[in-house]
Write a protein that holds these residues in place. Sequence first.
Motif, PDB file in Angstrom:
ATOM      1  N   MET A   1       0.822  -1.206   0.000  1.00  0.00           N
ATOM      2  CA  MET A   1       0.000   0.000   0.000  1.00  0.00           C
ATOM      3  C   MET A   1       0.858   1.259   0.000  1.00  0.00           C
ATOM      4  SD  MET A   1      -2.878  -1.406  -0.129  1.00  0.00           S
ATOM      5  CE  MET A   1      -1.900  -2.613  -1.035  1.00  0.00           C
ATOM      6  N   LEU A   2       1.898   1.270   0.805  1.00  0.00           N
ATOM      7  CA  LEU A   2       2.771   2.433   0.873  1.00  0.00           C
ATOM      8  C   LEU A   2       3.468   2.675  -0.456  1.00  0.00           C
ATOM      9  CD1 LEU A   2       4.271   1.833   4.432  1.00  0.00           C
ATOM     10  CD2 LEU A   2       2.754   3.724   3.766  1.00  0.00           C
TER      11      LEU A   2
ATOM     12  N   SER B   1       2.325   1.777  -3.409  1.00  0.00           N
ATOM     13  CA  SER B   1       1.375   2.113  -4.473  1.00  0.00           C
ATOM     14  C   SER B   1       0.684   3.453  -4.239  1.00  0.00           C
ATOM     15  CB  SER B   1       0.321   1.009  -4.606  1.00  0.00           C
ATOM     16  OG  SER B   1      -0.441   0.884  -3.414  1.00  0.00           O
ATOM     17  N   GLY B   2       0.929   4.068  -3.069  1.00  0.00           N
ATOM     18  CA  GLY B   2       0.398   5.395  -2.839  1.00  0.00           C
ATOM     19  C   GLY B   2      -0.984   5.464  -2.229  1.00  0.00           C
ATOM     20  N   VAL B   3      -1.494   4.361  -1.684  1.00  0.00           N
ATOM     21  CA  VAL B   3      -2.792   4.405  -1.000  1.00  0.00           C
ATOM     22  C   VAL B   3      -2.654   5.252   0.259  1.00  0.00           C
ATOM     23  CG1 VAL B   3      -4.577   3.041   0.157  1.00  0.00           C
ATOM     24  CG2 VAL B   3      -3.470   2.155  -1.904  1.00  0.00           C
ATOM     25  N   ASP B   4      -3.569   6.193   0.457  1.00  0.00           N
ATOM     26  CA  ASP B   4      -3.504   7.104   1.605  1.00  0.00           C
ATOM     27  C   ASP B   4      -4.214   6.463   2.801  1.00  0.00           C
ATOM     28  OD1 ASP B   4      -3.698   9.144   3.481  1.00  0.00           O
ATOM     29  OD2 ASP B   4      -4.016  10.703   1.974  1.00  0.00           O
ATOM     30  N   PRO B   5      -3.502   6.171   3.903  1.00  0.00           N
ATOM     31  CA  PRO B   5      -4.137   5.495   5.042  1.00  0.00           C
ATOM     32  C   PRO B   5      -5.153   6.359   5.785  1.00  0.00           C
ATOM     33  CG  PRO B   5      -1.901   6.132   5.604  1.00  0.00           C
ATOM     34  CD  PRO B   5      -2.061   6.407   4.148  1.00  0.00           C
ATOM     35  N   ASP B   6      -5.104   7.666   5.573  1.00  0.00           N
ATOM     36  CA  ASP B   6      -5.986   8.555   6.331  1.00  0.00           C
ATOM     37  C   ASP B   6      -7.137   9.123   5.511  1.00  0.00           C
ATOM     38  OD1 ASP B   6      -4.567   8.376   8.795  1.00  0.00           O
ATOM     39  OD2 ASP B   6      -3.002   9.634   7.908  1.00  0.00           O
TER      40      ASP B   6
ATOM     41  N   TRP C   1     -13.249  -3.334  -4.226  1.00  0.00           N
ATOM     42  CA  TRP C   1     -12.496  -3.556  -2.986  1.00  0.00           C
ATOM     43  C   TRP C   1     -11.139  -4.194  -3.238  1.00  0.00           C
ATOM     44  CZ3 TRP C   1     -13.295  -2.511   2.287  1.00  0.00           C
ATOM     45  CH2 TRP C   1     -14.354  -1.616   2.509  1.00  0.00           C
ATOM     46  N   ARG C   2     -10.561  -3.831  -4.374  1.00  0.00           N
ATOM     47  CA  ARG C   2      -9.181  -4.250  -4.606  1.00  0.00           C
ATOM     48  C   ARG C   2      -8.265  -3.640  -3.546  1.00  0.00           C
ATOM     49  NH1 ARG C   2      -7.925  -2.152 -10.374  1.00  0.00           N
ATOM     50  NH2 ARG C   2      -9.408  -0.572  -9.624  1.00  0.00           N
ATOM     51  N   GLU C   3      -7.232  -4.364  -3.192  1.00  0.00           N
ATOM     52  CA  GLU C   3      -6.291  -3.894  -2.182  1.00  0.00           C
ATOM     53  C   GLU C   3      -5.627  -2.594  -2.632  1.00  0.00           C
ATOM     54  OE1 GLU C   3      -3.157  -6.441   0.372  1.00  0.00           O
ATOM     55  OE2 GLU C   3      -2.390  -5.774  -1.562  1.00  0.00           O
ATOM     56  N   SER C   4      -5.336  -2.455  -3.922  1.00  0.00           N
ATOM     57  CA  SER C   4      -4.645  -1.271  -4.428  1.00  0.00           C
ATOM     58  C   SER C   4      -5.523  -0.033  -4.399  1.00  0.00           C
ATOM     59  CB  SER C   4      -4.169  -1.513  -5.862  1.00  0.00           C
ATOM     60  OG  SER C   4      -5.267  -1.823  -6.705  1.00  0.00           O
ATOM     61  N   VAL C   5      -6.828  -0.225  -4.169  1.00  0.00           N
ATOM     62  CA  VAL C   5      -7.762   0.901  -4.112  1.00  0.00           C
ATOM     63  C   VAL C   5      -8.184   1.191  -2.679  1.00  0.00           C
ATOM     64  CG1 VAL C   5     -10.073   1.713  -4.796  1.00  0.00           C
ATOM     65  CG2 VAL C   5      -8.621   0.500  -6.445  1.00  0.00           C
ATOM     66  N   ILE C   6      -8.556   0.156  -1.933  1.00  0.00           N
ATOM     67  CA  ILE C   6      -9.154   0.297  -0.606  1.00  0.00           C
ATOM     68  C   ILE C   6      -8.155   0.034   0.513  1.00  0.00           C
ATOM     69  CG2 ILE C   6     -11.019  -0.562   0.881  1.00  0.00           C
ATOM     70  CD1 ILE C   6     -12.001   1.075  -1.432  1.00  0.00           C
ATOM     71  N   GLY C   7      -7.001  -0.532   0.181  1.00  0.00           N
ATOM     72  CA  GLY C   7      -6.042  -0.890   1.224  1.00  0.00           C
ATOM     73  C   GLY C   7      -6.253  -2.307   1.714  1.00  0.00           C
ATOM     74  N   THR C   8      -5.505  -2.698   2.713  1.00  0.00           N
ATOM     75  CA  THR C   8      -5.584  -4.045   3.288  1.00  0.00           C
ATOM     76  C   THR C   8      -7.006  -4.333   3.747  1.00  0.00           C
ATOM     77  OG1 THR C   8      -3.340  -3.699   4.094  1.00  0.00           O
ATOM     78  CG2 THR C   8      -4.559  -5.574   5.008  1.00  0.00           C
ATOM     79  N   ASN C   9      -7.608  -5.419   3.230  1.00  0.00           N
ATOM     80  CA  ASN C   9      -8.980  -5.772   3.605  1.00  0.00           C
ATOM     81  C   ASN C   9      -9.249  -7.228   3.300  1.00  0.00           C
ATOM     82  OD1 ASN C   9     -10.830  -5.971   0.958  1.00  0.00           O
ATOM     83  ND2 ASN C   9      -9.290  -4.379   0.603  1.00  0.00           N
ATOM     84  N   GLY C  10     -10.389  -7.732   3.758  1.00  0.00           N
ATOM     85  CA  GLY C  10     -10.700  -9.154   3.661  1.00  0.00           C
ATOM     86  C   GLY C  10     -11.117  -9.630   2.297  1.00  0.00           C
TER      87      GLY C  10
ATOM     88  N   HIS D   1      -6.455  -3.119   9.182  1.00  0.00           N
ATOM     89  CA  HIS D   1      -6.871  -2.446   7.956  1.00  0.00           C
ATOM     90  C   HIS D   1      -5.939  -1.254   7.728  1.00  0.00           C
ATOM     91  CE1 HIS D   1     -10.678  -4.643   8.743  1.00  0.00           C
ATOM     92  NE2 HIS D   1     -10.815  -4.581   7.422  1.00  0.00           N
ATOM     93  N   PHE D   2      -5.572  -1.030   6.487  1.00  0.00           N
ATOM     94  CA  PHE D   2      -4.634   0.055   6.189  1.00  0.00           C
ATOM     95  C   PHE D   2      -5.311   1.420   6.259  1.00  0.00           C
ATOM     96  CE2 PHE D   2      -2.201   2.741   3.240  1.00  0.00           C
ATOM     97  CZ  PHE D   2      -0.921   2.583   3.756  1.00  0.00           C
TER      98      PHE D   2
END
Length: 429
Positions: free
Chosen positions: A51-52, A54-59, A136-145, A163-164
């Motif tokens: 995630m870090l 690929s630039g997904v923003d955790p906040d 709900w791809r990981e590269s879009v939503i972050g770490t998830n089930g 969760h990211f």
Amino acid sequence: MALSQTDVTRLAGVDAARAARVLSDVRSATLSGQRAPVAPRPVIERSWDRMLRSGVDPDHDFRTGLLSREEVRRRRDTSELRHVLPVLREGLLAVADVAQHIMVVADEDGRVLWREGSSAVLRKADGTGFELGADWRESVIGTNGIGTPVVTRRPVQVFAAEHFVRSQTSWTCAGAPITDPRDGRLIGVVDVSGPLETMHPATLAWVESVARLAESRLRERHQASLEQLRAVAAPVLARLGGRAAVVDRDGWTAAVTGMPYQNRMGLPKALSPGRRWLPTLGRCVVEPLAGGWLVRAADEPVPRGATRIVLDLTQPRRWSLTVSGGAGTWSHELSPRHAELLCLLGLERDGRSAAELAEGLFGDPARTVTVRAEMSRIRRYLGGLLDHRPYRFCEDAEVEILFPDDPRDLLPHSTAPALAGRRTPGRER
């Protein structure tokens, strides 16, 4: 006293709120580059790293557009998942509703196609974008089930601050991939999600067991379809001489004549009628049948020429093998395990024994039975291009491996010890 990963897992089963606070501290420290009180679980740590990078923003909660109702309906109607919905509902819904969870079924792209369960939790899910047609791809939503099992190809539970993205940290999710038993292709993920306080340590095992039941049902359907094809094949083959086989659209054999029976024949992804070259029979004549193909050996000499094998590992979930030579060019999409094995053989042209491959894949040289079974399956489509004792590509072949630009993206599902070191940036290939 410092907690370990195991301690946090046990704590989550008896005091979910306290475990969530510990994981929140872990998340904050890890994402800010500080030393965390407990190391994240490896599957979570690797996901956060992706995630870090690929630039997904955790906040910030980023959501792509929902699929239209028509597109959701179209995907439902064409997905193999529709055949196993009764199994998933029977195995998950009754307990999920009582436990204040929902069952979510997504396709191989991480798009939510079905959502059922507690009405109160469904309303909460709407607030997080957990809706029909959502991405709900990981590269879009972050770490998830959903997205993380798509990448790792194995069951994953994501609890609270694992969760990211911060907006999801009040949830717990447990998802398991569902693969097509005909070719090992990922067809979707089943996930059970709910508020973090409803988490139970056995949830992941429960979801995984139901996913395996669903795959068993798909296997039964496939066997039934082969039986129907055999009824069509019998009178056709009875009129033929020479070598011939009737196979389904995925190459699984219904019946043969004039040749040894094998479970599956390697077919190009986009097979069409006419004169073709196939790894198993060489020159063939391919004719369509209801539900499959009639493949007759043409018994012509195969042109000789240099053989080039390209193993393409650049795409996240679309690993392939392309063979070019005097007999033409053909490609084969690889399962996760076959991608690992062929990568190891491509890296070690002198070859590896079954024990060495087992050591490289599992860290256990005793697991040779699994390796030999998989190599037998690989030889069905690679044939004479693979030698054995030790296993290796044939000497005459030119072998090239196409790696991802970032070595950390090399087969992200794999836990093979022999590949872990090759994910280090800057390492020589």
